[in-house]
Design a protein around this motif. Structure first.
Motif, PDB file in Angstrom:
ATOM      1  N   ALA A 266       0.833  -1.206   0.000  1.00  0.00           N
ATOM      2  CA  ALA A 266       0.000   0.000   0.000  1.00  0.00           C
ATOM      3  C   ALA A 266       0.866   1.254   0.000  1.00  0.00           C
ATOM      4  O   ALA A 266       0.549   2.232  -0.682  1.00  0.00           O
ATOM      5  N   LEU A 267       1.959   1.233   0.729  1.00  0.00           N
ATOM      6  CA  LEU A 267       2.830   2.406   0.769  1.00  0.00           C
ATOM      7  C   LEU A 267       3.591   2.600  -0.536  1.00  0.00           C
ATOM      8  O   LEU A 267       3.947   3.735  -0.883  1.00  0.00           O
ATOM      9  N   THR A 268       3.832   1.527  -1.285  1.00  0.00           N
ATOM     10  CA  THR A 268       4.434   1.710  -2.609  1.00  0.00           C
ATOM     11  C   THR A 268       3.480   2.459  -3.533  1.00  0.00           C
ATOM     12  O   THR A 268       3.911   3.226  -4.390  1.00  0.00           O
ATOM     13  N   GLY A 269       2.189   2.253  -3.340  1.00  0.00           N
ATOM     14  CA  GLY A 269       1.210   3.006  -4.113  1.00  0.00           C
ATOM     15  C   GLY A 269       1.272   4.491  -3.802  1.00  0.00           C
ATOM     16  O   GLY A 269       1.164   5.333  -4.706  1.00  0.00           O
ATOM     17  N   ALA A 270       1.461   4.832  -2.526  1.00  0.00           N
ATOM     18  CA  ALA A 270       1.604   6.243  -2.153  1.00  0.00           C
ATOM     19  C   ALA A 270       2.884   6.827  -2.751  1.00  0.00           C
ATOM     20  O   ALA A 270       2.899   7.976  -3.217  1.00  0.00           O
ATOM     21  N   PHE A 271       3.936   6.039  -2.784  1.00  0.00           N
ATOM     22  CA  PHE A 271       5.196   6.505  -3.362  1.00  0.00           C
ATOM     23  C   PHE A 271       5.062   6.744  -4.865  1.00  0.00           C
ATOM     24  O   PHE A 271       5.508   7.771  -5.380  1.00  0.00           O
ATOM     25  N   VAL A 272       4.435   5.805  -5.555  1.00  0.00           N
ATOM     26  CA  VAL A 272       4.235   5.961  -6.994  1.00  0.00           C
ATOM     27  C   VAL A 272       3.331   7.165  -7.268  1.00  0.00           C
ATOM     28  O   VAL A 272       3.579   7.951  -8.192  1.00  0.00           O
ATOM     29  N   GLY A 273       2.289   7.322  -6.469  1.00  0.00           N
ATOM     30  CA  GLY A 273       1.417   8.479  -6.623  1.00  0.00           C
ATOM     31  C   GLY A 273       2.154   9.784  -6.393  1.00  0.00           C
ATOM     32  O   GLY A 273       1.925  10.778  -7.096  1.00  0.00           O
ATOM     33  N   TRP A 274       3.058   9.799  -5.418  1.00  0.00           N
ATOM     34  CA  TRP A 274       3.849  11.004  -5.156  1.00  0.00           C
ATOM     35  C   TRP A 274       4.782  11.312  -6.328  1.00  0.00           C
ATOM     36  O   TRP A 274       4.935  12.469  -6.715  1.00  0.00           O
ATOM     37  N   GLN A 275       5.394  10.288  -6.889  1.00  0.00           N
ATOM     38  CA  GLN A 275       6.261  10.496  -8.048  1.00  0.00           C
ATOM     39  C   GLN A 275       5.464  11.055  -9.233  1.00  0.00           C
ATOM     40  O   GLN A 275       5.937  11.936  -9.948  1.00  0.00           O
ATOM     41  N   GLU A 276       4.268  10.542  -9.418  1.00  0.00           N
ATOM     42  CA  GLU A 276       3.413  11.057 -10.486  1.00  0.00           C
ATOM     43  C   GLU A 276       2.993  12.498 -10.193  1.00  0.00           C
ATOM     44  O   GLU A 276       2.926  13.322 -11.091  1.00  0.00           O
ATOM     45  N   PHE A 277       2.705  12.788  -8.947  1.00  0.00           N
ATOM     46  CA  PHE A 277       2.301  14.148  -8.587  1.00  0.00           C
ATOM     47  C   PHE A 277       3.429  15.141  -8.837  1.00  0.00           C
ATOM     48  O   PHE A 277       3.190  16.264  -9.295  1.00  0.00           O
ATOM     49  N   LEU A 278       4.658  14.740  -8.531  1.00  0.00           N
ATOM     50  CA  LEU A 278       5.787  15.632  -8.779  1.00  0.00           C
ATOM     51  C   LEU A 278       5.937  15.947 -10.266  1.00  0.00           C
ATOM     52  O   LEU A 278       6.375  17.037 -10.634  1.00  0.00           O
ATOM     53  N   ALA A 279       5.552  15.007 -11.107  1.00  0.00           N
ATOM     54  CA  ALA A 279       5.660  15.225 -12.549  1.00  0.00           C
ATOM     55  C   ALA A 279       4.537  16.108 -13.093  1.00  0.00           C
ATOM     56  O   ALA A 279       4.694  16.726 -14.136  1.00  0.00           O
TER      57      ALA A 279
ATOM     58  N   PHE B 260      -3.667  16.371 -18.873  1.00  0.00           N
ATOM     59  CA  PHE B 260      -2.652  16.701 -17.867  1.00  0.00           C
ATOM     60  C   PHE B 260      -3.308  17.007 -16.525  1.00  0.00           C
ATOM     61  O   PHE B 260      -2.822  16.588 -15.474  1.00  0.00           O
ATOM     62  N   ASP B 261      -4.429  17.721 -16.554  1.00  0.00           N
ATOM     63  CA  ASP B 261      -5.156  18.027 -15.316  1.00  0.00           C
ATOM     64  C   ASP B 261      -5.743  16.757 -14.691  1.00  0.00           C
ATOM     65  O   ASP B 261      -5.767  16.614 -13.469  1.00  0.00           O
ATOM     66  N   ARG B 262      -6.211  15.853 -15.519  1.00  0.00           N
ATOM     67  CA  ARG B 262      -6.719  14.584 -14.987  1.00  0.00           C
ATOM     68  C   ARG B 262      -5.589  13.762 -14.371  1.00  0.00           C
ATOM     69  O   ARG B 262      -5.796  13.076 -13.366  1.00  0.00           O
ATOM     70  N   SER B 263      -4.404  13.838 -14.934  1.00  0.00           N
ATOM     71  CA  SER B 263      -3.254  13.150 -14.344  1.00  0.00           C
ATOM     72  C   SER B 263      -2.927  13.728 -12.975  1.00  0.00           C
ATOM     73  O   SER B 263      -2.579  12.998 -12.048  1.00  0.00           O
ATOM     74  N   HIS B 264      -3.055  15.021 -12.849  1.00  0.00           N
ATOM     75  CA  HIS B 264      -2.839  15.698 -11.564  1.00  0.00           C
ATOM     76  C   HIS B 264      -3.832  15.171 -10.523  1.00  0.00           C
ATOM     77  O   HIS B 264      -3.454  14.815  -9.401  1.00  0.00           O
ATOM     78  N   PHE B 265      -5.101  15.096 -10.905  1.00  0.00           N
ATOM     79  CA  PHE B 265      -6.139  14.602  -9.999  1.00  0.00           C
ATOM     80  C   PHE B 265      -5.914  13.135  -9.641  1.00  0.00           C
ATOM     81  O   PHE B 265      -6.053  12.741  -8.481  1.00  0.00           O
ATOM     82  N   MET B 266      -5.590  12.312 -10.639  1.00  0.00           N
ATOM     83  CA  MET B 266      -5.365  10.884 -10.386  1.00  0.00           C
ATOM     84  C   MET B 266      -4.175  10.659  -9.466  1.00  0.00           C
ATOM     85  O   MET B 266      -4.199   9.753  -8.623  1.00  0.00           O
ATOM     86  N   ALA B 267      -3.141  11.474  -9.594  1.00  0.00           N
ATOM     87  CA  ALA B 267      -1.981  11.344  -8.710  1.00  0.00           C
ATOM     88  C   ALA B 267      -2.374  11.655  -7.276  1.00  0.00           C
ATOM     89  O   ALA B 267      -2.005  10.921  -6.350  1.00  0.00           O
ATOM     90  N   LEU B 268      -3.128  12.721  -7.067  1.00  0.00           N
ATOM     91  CA  LEU B 268      -3.568  13.062  -5.713  1.00  0.00           C
ATOM     92  C   LEU B 268      -4.507  12.006  -5.144  1.00  0.00           C
ATOM     93  O   LEU B 268      -4.409  11.644  -3.965  1.00  0.00           O
ATOM     94  N   LEU B 269      -5.409  11.511  -5.970  1.00  0.00           N
ATOM     95  CA  LEU B 269      -6.334  10.474  -5.520  1.00  0.00           C
ATOM     96  C   LEU B 269      -5.600   9.173  -5.206  1.00  0.00           C
ATOM     97  O   LEU B 269      -5.958   8.476  -4.247  1.00  0.00           O
ATOM     98  N   GLY B 270      -4.582   8.851  -5.974  1.00  0.00           N
ATOM     99  CA  GLY B 270      -3.793   7.649  -5.698  1.00  0.00           C
ATOM    100  C   GLY B 270      -3.046   7.749  -4.376  1.00  0.00           C
ATOM    101  O   GLY B 270      -2.974   6.776  -3.620  1.00  0.00           O
ATOM    102  N   ILE B 271      -2.491   8.923  -4.080  1.00  0.00           N
ATOM    103  CA  ILE B 271      -1.810   9.124  -2.790  1.00  0.00           C
ATOM    104  C   ILE B 271      -2.800   8.951  -1.650  1.00  0.00           C
ATOM    105  O   ILE B 271      -2.538   8.238  -0.671  1.00  0.00           O
ATOM    106  N   ALA B 272      -3.957   9.597  -1.765  1.00  0.00           N
ATOM    107  CA  ALA B 272      -4.962   9.519  -0.701  1.00  0.00           C
ATOM    108  C   ALA B 272      -5.484   8.100  -0.516  1.00  0.00           C
ATOM    109  O   ALA B 272      -5.636   7.630   0.622  1.00  0.00           O
TER     110      ALA B 272
END
Length: 117
Positions: A57-70, A82-94
């Motif tokens: 589960a924490l690897t998912g948060a890490f991958v989401g954080w890496q996507e969010f940084l991008a 691009f905006d949907r990618s931003h939202f998906m990254a935040l939703l994946g972290i949460a």
């Protein structure tokens, strides 16, 4: 990176879905392993299953954080890939952090109560 170029959806969906999958796997494998743990006294197996699920589960948060940084320049107004990618990254972290908390919450009784009762 240009603000209109879409990102690959695979890491975003991984970040979004690995938390619930890890929790469901933890729940199912722990349930199946209780009989073995009680008959052999190897209660550590239940803790190992929960630890592996927590790490997943924490690897998912890490991958989401890496996507969010991008994609952190994404707009909250939405409308572009691009905006949907931003939202998906935040939703994946949460999602990943939320299910990591659920995995911890379901693992706590295993330290306090005996699974054989």
């Amino acid at each position: 990176m240009e603000a209109t170029s879409p990102r690959s959806a695979l890491p975003q969906f991984y970040a979004l879905l690995i938390g619930p999958v890890a929790w469901a796997t933890d729940l199912g494998l722990s349930y199946m392993s209780v009989y073995h743990a009680c008959s052999t006294g190897h209660f550590y197996l239940l803790h190992v299953i929960s630890l592996v699920a927590l790490i997943l589960a924490l690897t998912g948060a890490f991958v989401g954080w890496q996507e969010f940084l991008a994609v952190r320049e994404g707009s909250d107004d939405g409308g572009t890939p691009f905006d949907r990618s931003h939202f998906m990254a935040l939703l994946g972290i949460a999602s990943s952090i939320g299910f990591a908390v659920v995995i911890i919450a379901t693992a706590v009784p295993r330290f306090i109560l005996s699974p054989c009762d």
